[in-house]
Scaffold this active site. Structure first.
Site, PDB file in Angstrom:
ATOM      1  N   ASP A   1       1.398  -9.825  -4.776  1.00  0.00           N
ATOM      2  CA  ASP A   1       0.229  -9.383  -4.024  1.00  0.00           C
ATOM      3  C   ASP A   1       0.122 -10.126  -2.685  1.00  0.00           C
ATOM      4  O   ASP A   1       0.183 -11.353  -2.633  1.00  0.00           O
ATOM      5  CB  ASP A   1      -1.023  -9.650  -4.855  1.00  0.00           C
ATOM      6  CG  ASP A   1      -2.232  -8.886  -4.364  1.00  0.00           C
ATOM      7  OD1 ASP A   1      -2.590  -9.025  -3.185  1.00  0.00           O
ATOM      8  OD2 ASP A   1      -2.835  -8.148  -5.173  1.00  0.00           O
TER       9      ASP A   1
ATOM     10  N   SER B   1      -3.008  -5.206  -0.439  1.00  0.00           N
ATOM     11  CA  SER B   1      -3.386  -4.745  -1.772  1.00  0.00           C
ATOM     12  C   SER B   1      -4.139  -3.414  -1.687  1.00  0.00           C
ATOM     13  O   SER B   1      -3.586  -2.422  -1.197  1.00  0.00           O
ATOM     14  CB  SER B   1      -4.224  -5.830  -2.469  1.00  0.00           C
ATOM     15  OG  SER B   1      -4.320  -5.598  -3.838  1.00  0.00           O
TER      16      SER B   1
END
Length: 326
Positions: free
Chosen positions: A183, A42
Site C-alpha cells: 500500500d 490506495s
C-alpha cells in the site's frame, strides 16, 4: 472564460474513499474546473484511474458515470456477508483480529482479490497509458526497502493499482517487474511533489480522509492502536507538506531561481472529510448504503469548497499552510 486548471492529491482510506467520489462528482458537475494532474494512493488511486477513464470516455459527464459505476459495482461485488450489518460491524472487526494471527497466505491461500476483476472490467489500462486526459501519479511502497515508488501514465496497469491498495496483513505483496509492493500509504498518502514537479498548474487541491487534528486524545487501547495506524499512514504526507510550507514561508524577498518562482506561484487548497462519526473499522465496511452516505457528504463538501474558494484559484492559497503544517 476558460476553465481553471487544478491538480488533485487524493488520500487513501479504504471504504472512506467514497467521500472522494462525492467530492469529484461535485467538481465535475460544477463544470468550471479542469484537472491536469491527479496523485492518488490506495482508494485515492482507484478514484484517480476511474476519473481518468471516465474523462477519456466522455468528458466530465463520462467521469461522473464512471465513478458511479465503479463504486456501485464495488458494493455489489463483495461477498454478501461483508455487505450487511452496521458500519464497522462485527465482520470487519473479526477480519482485523484474524490479521494479528494469520498471514495473507494463510487467510487467503488462493490470493483472491475481488478488486482485480472489478478494476480490470472497468479500466482500459492500455488506452490510459497513451490517451489519459490527466497526468496520473500512483503511490506504492516498495516492500523490501520502504521507498516510495510513483507510477506514471506510461506504467499504468492493474497491478499498479492493486499494489497501491495492498494492505500486507490482508493481501499478498503485488509483484511488478519482479519487485514486491505494498500500500502506498506507508510512504505517501498522498504524494504531493509529483504535482509540483511535473504539472504546469500551480493549484493543488488536497482531498483528505484522515483528520489533520483530532478533537480528543485517544485513550482506550483500540483508539490508541487506530491512531498509531493513522499516524503511520499520514506521516509521509505531513513531512512533505511541512517542507512545502517552509519553502514558501522562507522564500527570499527577491525570487531568482526557477524553483523559487515555482514555489512562489504554487497555491494549496483543502477539502477535509469530517468522518468522526464513523469508527476505524468502517474503512473495511463495504455496502451500498454506506457508500452513498459518504458520497453525499463528499458532494456537500465539494460544493461548499467551490462556493467559498473558487475565486481564490490562480490568486492565493485558500488555507493557512503555516497554521496547518508548520
Amino acid at each position: 472564460m476558460g476553465k481553471k486548471v487544478i491538480n488533485l492529491a487524493l488520500q487513501g482510506g479504504g471504504a472512506h474513499g467514497a467521500f472522494t467520489w462525492g467530492v469529484l462528482d461535485a467538481l465535475l458537475e460544477d463544470g468550471r474546473i479542469r484537472f491536469e494532474g491527479v496523485s492518488g494512493t490506495s482508494a485515492g488511486a482507484m478514484n484517480a484511474v476511474v476519473l481518468a477513464q471516465g474523462l477519456m470516455e466522455g468528458g466530465a459527464s463520462g467521469a461522473r458515470r464512471a465513478l458511479d459505476r465503479f463504486w456501485l459495482a464495488l458494493a455489489n461485488r463483495m461477498p454478501t456477508d461483508l455487505s450487511h450489518g452496521d458500519v464497522g460491524g462485527s465482520i470487519a472487526k473479526v477480519m482485523q483480529q484474524w490479521t494479528r494471527y494469520l498471514s495473507p497466505s494463510q487467510m487467503n491461500p488462493f490470493d483472491l482479490n475481488p478488486l482485480r476483476d472489478l478494476v480490470a472490467n472497468q479500466i482500459d489500462f492500455a488506452a490510459l497509458q497513451k490517451h489519459s486526459p490527466v497526468k496520473l501519479f500512483i503511490a506504492t511502497t516498495h516492500a523490501n526497502s520502504g521507498k516510495l515508488r510513483i507510477f506514471q501514465n506510461h506504467e499504468m496497469s492493474i497491478d499498479v493499482i492493486l499494489a497501491s491498495a495492498c494492505l500486507p496483513t490482508i493481501y499478498r505483496s503485488v509483484f511488478i517487474d519482479g519487485e514486491p509492493y505494498w500500500d502506498g500509504a506507508y510512504a505517501a498518502n498522498p504524494a504531493v511533489f509529483p504535482l509540483f514537479e511535473y504539472c504546469d498548474s500551480g493549484e493543488i487541491l488536497l482531498v483528505l480522509l484522515q483528520p489533520l487534528y483530532l478533537k480528543s486524545t485517544p485513550d482506550s487501547v483500540r483508539e490508541i492502536q487506530n491512531r498509531i495506524m493513522d499516524i503511520t499512514f499520514q506521516s509521509g504526507f505531513l513531512r512533505e507538506m511541512q517542507m512545502f510550507t517552509r519553502l514558501k514561508v522562507r522564500r527570499p524577498l527577491f525570487v531568482w531561481s526557477k524553483l523559487e518562482r515555482h514555489i512562489a506561484r504554487t497555491h494549496f487548497h483543502l477539502i477535509e472529510a469530517d468522518l468522526g462519526q464513523f469508527n476505524a473499522e468502517s474503512k473495511l465496511t463495504v455496502n451500498l448504503k454506506f457508500f452513498v452516505t459518504l458520497r453525499d457528504m463528499g458532494q456537500e463538501a465539494g460544493k461548499k469548497w467551490l462556493t467559498e474558494n473558487y475565486l481564490k484559484l490562480d490568486k492565493s492559497s485558500s488555507i493557512d499552510l503555516s497554521g496547518m503544517f508548520a
